[in-house]
Write an enzyme that holds these catalytic residues in place. Structure first.
Site, PDB file in Angstrom:
ATOM      1  N   ASP A 190      28.509  89.119  -3.533  1.00  0.00           N
ATOM      2  CA  ASP A 190      29.961  89.080  -3.347  1.00  0.00           C
ATOM      3  C   ASP A 190      30.585  87.939  -4.145  1.00  0.00           C
ATOM      4  O   ASP A 190      31.675  88.074  -4.686  1.00  0.00           O
ATOM      5  CB  ASP A 190      30.292  88.911  -1.855  1.00  0.00           C
ATOM      6  CG  ASP A 190      30.044  90.198  -1.084  1.00  0.00           C
ATOM      7  OD1 ASP A 190      30.094  91.274  -1.709  1.00  0.00           O
ATOM      8  OD2 ASP A 190      29.798  90.125   0.133  1.00  0.00           O
ATOM      9  N   GLY A 191      29.853  86.814  -4.208  1.00  0.00           N
ATOM     10  CA  GLY A 191      30.355  85.669  -4.970  1.00  0.00           C
ATOM     11  C   GLY A 191      30.565  86.049  -6.437  1.00  0.00           C
ATOM     12  O   GLY A 191      31.572  85.682  -7.043  1.00  0.00           O
TER      13      GLY A 191
ATOM     14  N   ASN B  65      39.632  87.110  -1.646  1.00  0.00           N
ATOM     15  CA  ASN B  65      39.123  86.753  -0.318  1.00  0.00           C
ATOM     16  C   ASN B  65      40.148  85.954   0.483  1.00  0.00           C
ATOM     17  O   ASN B  65      40.644  86.405   1.486  1.00  0.00           O
ATOM     18  CB  ASN B  65      37.868  85.884  -0.423  1.00  0.00           C
ATOM     19  CG  ASN B  65      36.587  86.659  -0.192  1.00  0.00           C
ATOM     20  OD1 ASN B  65      36.629  87.851   0.086  1.00  0.00           O
ATOM     21  ND2 ASN B  65      35.457  85.985  -0.305  1.00  0.00           N
ATOM     22  N   GLU B  66      40.404  84.749   0.010  1.00  0.00           N
ATOM     23  CA  GLU B  66      41.315  83.888   0.772  1.00  0.00           C
ATOM     24  C   GLU B  66      41.724  82.668  -0.027  1.00  0.00           C
ATOM     25  O   GLU B  66      41.132  82.351  -1.062  1.00  0.00           O
ATOM     26  CB  GLU B  66      40.680  83.403   2.090  1.00  0.00           C
ATOM     27  CG  GLU B  66      39.709  82.256   2.017  1.00  0.00           C
ATOM     28  CD  GLU B  66      38.353  82.639   1.484  1.00  0.00           C
ATOM     29  OE1 GLU B  66      38.073  82.297   0.307  1.00  0.00           O
ATOM     30  OE2 GLU B  66      37.568  83.271   2.179  1.00  0.00           O
TER      31      GLU B  66
ATOM     32  N   ASP C  42      41.842  70.056  10.345  1.00  0.00           N
ATOM     33  CA  ASP C  42      41.085  70.026   9.082  1.00  0.00           C
ATOM     34  C   ASP C  42      41.729  70.880   8.004  1.00  0.00           C
ATOM     35  O   ASP C  42      41.587  70.585   6.820  1.00  0.00           O
ATOM     36  CB  ASP C  42      39.662  70.562   9.312  1.00  0.00           C
ATOM     37  CG  ASP C  42      38.798  69.573  10.072  1.00  0.00           C
ATOM     38  OD1 ASP C  42      39.311  68.490  10.431  1.00  0.00           O
ATOM     39  OD2 ASP C  42      37.626  69.900  10.319  1.00  0.00           O
TER      40      ASP C  42
ATOM     41  N   ASN D 154      36.909  83.455   6.976  1.00  0.00           N
ATOM     42  CA  ASN D 154      37.684  83.760   8.181  1.00  0.00           C
ATOM     43  C   ASN D 154      36.804  84.152   9.372  1.00  0.00           C
ATOM     44  O   ASN D 154      37.066  83.774  10.503  1.00  0.00           O
ATOM     45  CB  ASN D 154      38.669  84.886   7.837  1.00  0.00           C
ATOM     46  CG  ASN D 154      39.304  85.506   9.060  1.00  0.00           C
ATOM     47  OD1 ASN D 154      40.133  84.891   9.713  1.00  0.00           O
ATOM     48  ND2 ASN D 154      38.894  86.719   9.391  1.00  0.00           N
TER      49      ASN D 154
ATOM     50  N   ALA E  39      39.791  73.823  12.918  1.00  0.00           N
ATOM     51  CA  ALA E  39      39.744  72.685  13.853  1.00  0.00           C
ATOM     52  C   ALA E  39      41.109  72.034  14.093  1.00  0.00           C
ATOM     53  O   ALA E  39      41.358  70.912  13.681  1.00  0.00           O
ATOM     54  CB  ALA E  39      38.738  71.648  13.343  1.00  0.00           C
TER      55      ALA E  39
HETATM   56  P1  NAP Z   1      28.894  80.601  -1.180  1.00  0.00           P
HETATM   57  O1  NAP Z   1      29.372  79.444  -0.373  1.00  0.00           O
HETATM   58  O2  NAP Z   1      27.746  80.416  -2.082  1.00  0.00           O
HETATM   59  O3  NAP Z   1      28.515  81.848  -0.218  1.00  0.00           O
HETATM   60  C1  NAP Z   1      29.352  82.374   0.726  1.00  0.00           C
HETATM   61  C2  NAP Z   1      28.703  83.596   1.359  1.00  0.00           C
HETATM   62  O4  NAP Z   1      29.742  84.477   1.736  1.00  0.00           O
HETATM   63  C3  NAP Z   1      27.765  84.377   0.437  1.00  0.00           C
HETATM   64  O5  NAP Z   1      26.685  84.838   1.207  1.00  0.00           O
HETATM   65  C4  NAP Z   1      28.627  85.541  -0.026  1.00  0.00           C
HETATM   66  O6  NAP Z   1      27.895  86.715  -0.276  1.00  0.00           O
HETATM   67  C5  NAP Z   1      29.474  85.790   1.218  1.00  0.00           C
HETATM   68  N1  NAP Z   1      30.756  86.426   0.972  1.00  0.00           N
HETATM   69  C6  NAP Z   1      31.666  86.193  -0.021  1.00  0.00           C
HETATM   70  N2  NAP Z   1      32.723  87.004   0.147  1.00  0.00           N
HETATM   71  C7  NAP Z   1      32.481  87.756   1.254  1.00  0.00           C
HETATM   72  C8  NAP Z   1      33.206  88.757   1.934  1.00  0.00           C
HETATM   73  N3  NAP Z   1      34.409  89.149   1.516  1.00  0.00           N
HETATM   74  N4  NAP Z   1      32.680  89.272   3.056  1.00  0.00           N
HETATM   75  C9  NAP Z   1      31.476  88.889   3.513  1.00  0.00           C
HETATM   76  N5  NAP Z   1      30.725  87.949   2.915  1.00  0.00           N
HETATM   77  C10 NAP Z   1      31.242  87.390   1.799  1.00  0.00           C
HETATM   78  O7  NAP Z   1      30.154  81.088  -2.027  1.00  0.00           O
HETATM   79  P2  NAP Z   1      30.426  82.410  -2.844  1.00  0.00           P
HETATM   80  O8  NAP Z   1      29.268  83.341  -2.781  1.00  0.00           O
HETATM   81  O9  NAP Z   1      30.936  82.005  -4.172  1.00  0.00           O
HETATM   82  O10 NAP Z   1      31.624  83.047  -1.989  1.00  0.00           O
HETATM   83  C11 NAP Z   1      32.854  82.388  -1.854  1.00  0.00           C
HETATM   84  C12 NAP Z   1      33.359  82.626  -0.474  1.00  0.00           C
HETATM   85  O11 NAP Z   1      32.577  81.866   0.439  1.00  0.00           O
HETATM   86  C13 NAP Z   1      34.772  82.124  -0.220  1.00  0.00           C
HETATM   87  O12 NAP Z   1      35.733  83.027  -0.677  1.00  0.00           O
HETATM   88  C14 NAP Z   1      34.760  81.975   1.287  1.00  0.00           C
HETATM   89  O13 NAP Z   1      35.185  83.153   1.922  1.00  0.00           O
HETATM   90  C15 NAP Z   1      33.304  81.798   1.650  1.00  0.00           C
HETATM   91  N6  NAP Z   1      33.101  80.515   2.327  1.00  0.00           N
HETATM   92  C16 NAP Z   1      32.656  80.589   3.599  1.00  0.00           C
HETATM   93  C17 NAP Z   1      32.523  79.440   4.345  1.00  0.00           C
HETATM   94  C18 NAP Z   1      32.063  79.580   5.758  1.00  0.00           C
HETATM   95  O14 NAP Z   1      31.815  80.713   6.177  1.00  0.00           O
HETATM   96  N7  NAP Z   1      31.969  78.500   6.496  1.00  0.00           N
HETATM   97  C19 NAP Z   1      32.811  78.201   3.798  1.00  0.00           C
HETATM   98  C20 NAP Z   1      33.259  78.152   2.478  1.00  0.00           C
HETATM   99  C21 NAP Z   1      33.405  79.335   1.750  1.00  0.00           C
HETATM  100  P3  NAP Z   1      26.877  86.869  -1.512  1.00  0.00           P
HETATM  101  O15 NAP Z   1      25.643  86.142  -1.098  1.00  0.00           O
HETATM  102  O16 NAP Z   1      26.696  88.343  -1.626  1.00  0.00           O
HETATM  103  O17 NAP Z   1      27.536  86.245  -2.724  1.00  0.00           O
END
Ligand code: NAP
Length: 267
Positions: A52-53, A124-125, A153, A167, A188
């Protein structure tokens, strides 16, 4: 017309392992009459390899093309939210993108504008987080009416497809992308006699506009994230959000509704 789509741009992080696998895919696609193009501007199909990333990056780095079909191919784990195919599905991919009855799925996109100047799109957001140890204060406005004052936060504003990402980790609802809306969630929040927020995520219609106004009290240098990138803007006052008229188009497969994807990813 979908059947006119023949120019394919492949988006992937370059490494020797994937290059090898993609050579087979490229040959296969050429045999079916597709042209593999070197620049995304020449394409009308953009295929992202990774998770997804990678899909988020593919969409951002090709500027949220409205005249392109985006296709997500998972390379190292089962299909995810944006990756409908896996690398072994060569026939399925070709069949899907050459089909005359191809159904297109449209994902809503969020438009973010910072201090009335720079404007960005998110799939995404958009996340706004305090850049220092102290909490920071945000006035939340809905359609030019003051709604609440937040201290904590940070806050997240998510699209329906982003609802399963960050989210979800902060207990937001998973939202069907057939609903054009945006979800606002807290990170938070402090709730006491002085600061009071709704304390639960809320969902706004596509007809609403939202403003997050960073209170200028010295801690007004938040970290702003759009999908998986940080904005380099340092000082911020007003951040405006609305659902964009743009959408991201992907291939709609049988037995692969949004809720099938949610099930296979989380259950
Ligand atoms: P990452 O921090 O390396 O991984 C975030 C995880 O979220 C990965 O497993 C990714 O899947 C998954 N993901 C991304 N978009 C998704 C979606 N729409 N629905 C379900 N899972 C999803 O960062 P990244 O892979 O570059 O993704 C960026 C996203 O990470 C941001 O847009 C944000 O939504 C999310 N994020 C989450 C948190 C948290 O949950 N605490 C904190 C910061 C950011 P893949 O392994 O398939 O890439």
């Amino acid at each position: 017309m979908m059947e006119d789509r023949r120019n394919v741009y492949l988006y992937y992080k370059r490494n020797s392992e994937i290059e090898g696998q993609l050579n087979t895919i490229k040959e296969f696609a050429k045999n079916y009459g597709f042209n593999i193009v070197d620049h995304y501007k020449e394409s009308n199909i953009i295929v992202s390899f990774g998770g997804d990333g990678s899909f988020l990056q593919a969409v951002r780095n090709t500027n949220f093309r409205q005249d392109c079909l985006y296709v997500g191919v998972a390379t190292n784990r089962p299909n995810s939210l944006y990756s409908d195919f896996s690398l072994d599905d060569k026939d399925k991919i070709i069949e899907a993108i050459s089909s005359e009855q191809l159904e297109v799925r449209k994902y809503p996109v969020l438009e973010v504008s910072v201090d009335g100047q720079s404007s960005f799109l998110c799939l995404n957001e958009c996340s706004i987080r305090s850049g220092i140890i102290k909490t920071f204060v945000i006035d939340v406005w809905i359609d030019d009416q003051h709604f609440e004052t937040f201290r904590g936060d940070g806050m997240l504003v998510s699209t329906p497809t982003g609802s399963t990402a960050y989210n979800k980790s902060v207990n937001g609802a998973v939202v069907d992308p057939k609903l054009p809306c945006l979800q606002v969630n807290e990170l938070a929040s402090l709730n006491n006699n002085k600061y009071r927020t709704l304390g639960s995520p809320f969902i706004l219609s596509n007809e609403r506009k939202l403003r997050l106004q960073i209170v200028q009290d010295g801690n007004d240098h938040p970290i702003i994230g759009i999908d998986n990138e940080a904005l380099s803007i340092r000082h911020v006052k007003n951040i405006d959000f609305k659902l964009s008229e743009k959408v991201i188009k992907t291939v709609k497969l049988k037995d692969n509704s949004f809720w099938d994807k949610v099930k296979r990813t989380f259950l």
